[in-house]
Design an enzyme around this catalytic site. Structure first.
Site, mmCIF file in Angstrom:
data_model
loop_
_atom_site.group_PDB
_atom_site.id
_atom_site.type_symbol
_atom_site.label_atom_id
_atom_site.label_comp_id
_atom_site.label_asym_id
_atom_site.label_seq_id
_atom_site.Cartn_x
_atom_site.Cartn_y
_atom_site.Cartn_z
ATOM 1 N N TYR A 189 -3.123 -0.926 11.043
ATOM 2 C CA TYR A 189 -2.514 -2.244 11.210
ATOM 3 C C TYR A 189 -3.113 -3.042 12.377
ATOM 4 C CZ TYR A 189 0.704 0.654 8.579
ATOM 5 O OH TYR A 189 1.232 1.537 7.677
ATOM 6 N N TYR A 211 10.671 1.728 3.660
ATOM 7 C CA TYR A 211 9.208 1.800 3.768
ATOM 8 C C TYR A 211 8.732 2.992 2.937
ATOM 9 C CZ TYR A 211 4.533 2.579 5.360
ATOM 10 O OH TYR A 211 3.177 2.779 5.366
ATOM 11 N N ASP A 271 12.528 9.552 -1.390
ATOM 12 C CA ASP A 271 11.317 9.637 -0.569
ATOM 13 C C ASP A 271 11.689 10.345 0.735
ATOM 14 O OD1 ASP A 271 9.241 9.261 1.173
ATOM 15 O OD2 ASP A 271 8.952 7.126 0.740
ATOM 16 N N LYS A 296 3.930 14.467 5.151
ATOM 17 C CA LYS A 296 3.957 14.509 6.621
ATOM 18 C C LYS A 296 4.050 15.923 7.195
ATOM 19 C CE LYS A 296 5.476 9.772 7.520
ATOM 20 N NZ LYS A 296 4.420 9.255 8.372
HETATM 21 N N1 PMP Z 1 7.162 7.167 2.693
HETATM 22 C C1 PMP Z 1 7.730 7.245 3.919
HETATM 23 C C2 PMP Z 1 9.222 7.334 4.028
HETATM 24 C C3 PMP Z 1 6.926 7.236 5.054
HETATM 25 O O1 PMP Z 1 7.485 7.289 6.271
HETATM 26 C C4 PMP Z 1 5.511 7.162 4.894
HETATM 27 C C5 PMP Z 1 4.570 7.162 6.086
HETATM 28 N N2 PMP Z 1 4.996 6.543 7.211
HETATM 29 C C6 PMP Z 1 4.981 7.098 3.607
HETATM 30 C C7 PMP Z 1 5.836 7.110 2.533
HETATM 31 C C8 PMP Z 1 3.502 7.010 3.380
HETATM 32 O O2 PMP Z 1 2.879 8.176 3.730
HETATM 33 P P1 PMP Z 1 1.293 8.220 4.074
HETATM 34 O O3 PMP Z 1 1.164 7.453 5.361
HETATM 35 O O4 PMP Z 1 0.988 9.667 4.192
HETATM 36 O O5 PMP Z 1 0.589 7.554 2.949
#
Ligand code: PMP
Length: 444
Positions: A24, A161, A262, A291
């Protein structure tokens, strides 16, 4: 044309500034970056020798700390066998073991065999965003296979997000920069308000009314409801009431809408439960994890589908990344999950939660004066919400000066330290954070 500013290849920070994009940031006016020499445990050592206490777990990943001998050994063992082999037509023990471990630990794993809601199939993806794309595709393909050809759209909650790839962006908070930038080009999805009842407030069933109304109006067009269970991360660090999640799951069943959870940020213990869905006793139809899956060692994510979803997709599921099921990533994930199983995770997270709560409490005194809007803690996540966006470069430098690594965004200053942090380091981290926030509040 010659570069008008020839780079000094001997000064890596300068070369970085002139040629590497960071998350970003602008190529023209990037924010400063700090060179890292090595990391160990909860310490990040900068090139200039300063050692910072890590308050971010490298964006929720490095739960066991850095450079862990057991995780290193797992990578080395696997490296001696094979670092990668294609997953099309081939398989390997690390992937099978990881699939087994995941299916034995995710919400619903204790349901009896034959229960259609029992998690049964795992798809390995290469990042969180890709896992979200895969989950959304899965929901669409399932609805299509059921003959629900009109069910092609998604609904989600504001303040969420889900990643930076195309369809993941379409279900991120619409007020965020990404949406504004891509208006008219992203797939149009549907949004209900951010769950109004916080985790710690008394539940009010009225909170579900907008969901009911949206389903009433749009239910025939909705393939899935995607959300971050209980904790919304990068969209606002908001902790909402588990009853909301339970209610959404119930409504999804009534309207034939798949629930996509998610748990890329919340999974593997961060909120105080192994998975945040457990707060509500909910088994999602599709679950995304990522993650912390590999303990922060390498990029890997997974999508877990229930028997009903996996078996309901007739024909092949059309996705297959090159690095799917990467053996190195699987091997380190297996070791990381074994380590989580060995530690008393709920107790450890409760301990971190208690210290975060105690140490950040003094910042509540700044709420009446207006500089701080809220201070909240859940599990191993501590959040200080400021009234106005922080000035990134300045506050980042202040944190580094104080010997801690905290990376705020917008109005949010937050920490989710590695689970292995000891009490002295955690208190030092919090106290330094409090000093910086106080100084920030004073200069407003
Ligand atoms: N979903 C959530 C809830 C996240 O926090 C993130 C990453 N911050 C993602 C999806 C995307 O994951 P990545 O950065 O590994 O593509």
């Amino acid at each position: 044309m010659m570069n008008p500013h020839p780079s000094d290849t001997h000064d890596p920070i300068r070369w970085d500034r002139e040629h590497l994009w960071h998350p970003y940031t602008s190529a023209v006016a990037p924010l400063p970056v700090y060179g890292v020499r090595r990391c160990e445990g909860v310490r990040i050592e900068l090139e200039d020798g300063r050692r910072l206490i890590d308050g971010m777990s490298s964006w929720w990943c490095a739960v066991h700390g850095y450079n862990h001998p057991r995780l290193n050994a797992a990578v080395e063992r696997q490296l001696a066998e094979m670092s990668h082999v294609m997953f099309g037509g081939l398989t390997h023990r690390p992937a099978v073991e990881l699939g087994q471990k995941l299916l034995a630990m995710v919400p619903g794993s204790k349901l009896s065999d034959g229960d259609p809601q029992k998690p049964e199939f795992v798809f390995f993806a290469d990042s969180g965003s890709v896992a979200v794309e895969v989950a959304m595709k899965m929901a669409l393909q399932w609805q299509q296979a059921q003959g629900h050809l009109q069910k092609r759209e998604f609904i989600t909650i504001r303040g969420g997000y889900h990643g930076d790839t195309w369809h993941a962006m379409s279900v991120c908070d619409p007020e965020g920069g990404m949406h504004a930038l891509w208006q008219g080009r992203l797939a149009v999805q549907h949004f209900v308000p951010r769950p109004p009842v916080s985790f710690h407030e008394a539940w009010n069933p009225e909170a579900l009314q907008p969901v009911r109304e949206a389903f009433e109006q749009l239910g025939d067009r909705l393939a899935g409801f995607i959300l971050e269970p209980v904790v919304q991360g990068a969209g606002g660090m908001w902790f909402y009431h588990p009853e909301y999640l339970r209610g959404v799951a119930q409504l999804c069943r009534e309207y034939g809408i798949l629930l996509v959870a998610d748990e890329i940020a919340t999974g593997f213990g961060r909120t105080g439960r192994l998975f945040a869905c457990e707060w509500a006793g909910v088994v999602p139809d599709i679950l995304c994890v990522g993650k912390a899956l590999t303990g922060g060692y390498m990029t890997m994510a997974a999508v877990v589908a229930t028997a009903r979803v996996a078996r309901g997709i007739d024909g092949p599921f059309m996705h297959g990344p090159t690095f799917m099921g990467n053996p190195l990533a699987c091997a380190v994930a297996n070791e990381s999950l074994a380590m989580l199983a060995e530690m008393n995770l709920p107790e450890r997270i409760r301990g971190i939660e208690a210290i975060l709560t105690e140490e950040l409490a003094p910042l509540r005194e700044l709420i009446p004066a207006g500089a701080v809007r809220d201070v909240r803690v859940l599990g191993a996540i501590g959040v200080v919400e400021m009234a106005r966006p922080v000035e990134m470069a300045r506050i980042q430098a202040a944190f580094v000066q104080e010997g801690i690594w905290i990376r705020p965004f917008g109005r949010l200053i937050y920490t989710m330290p590695p689970y292995v942090i000891d009490e002295a380091d955690l208190r030092a981290l919090c106290r330094a954070l409090v000093r910086v926030v106080r100084a920030e509040a004073a200069c407003r």
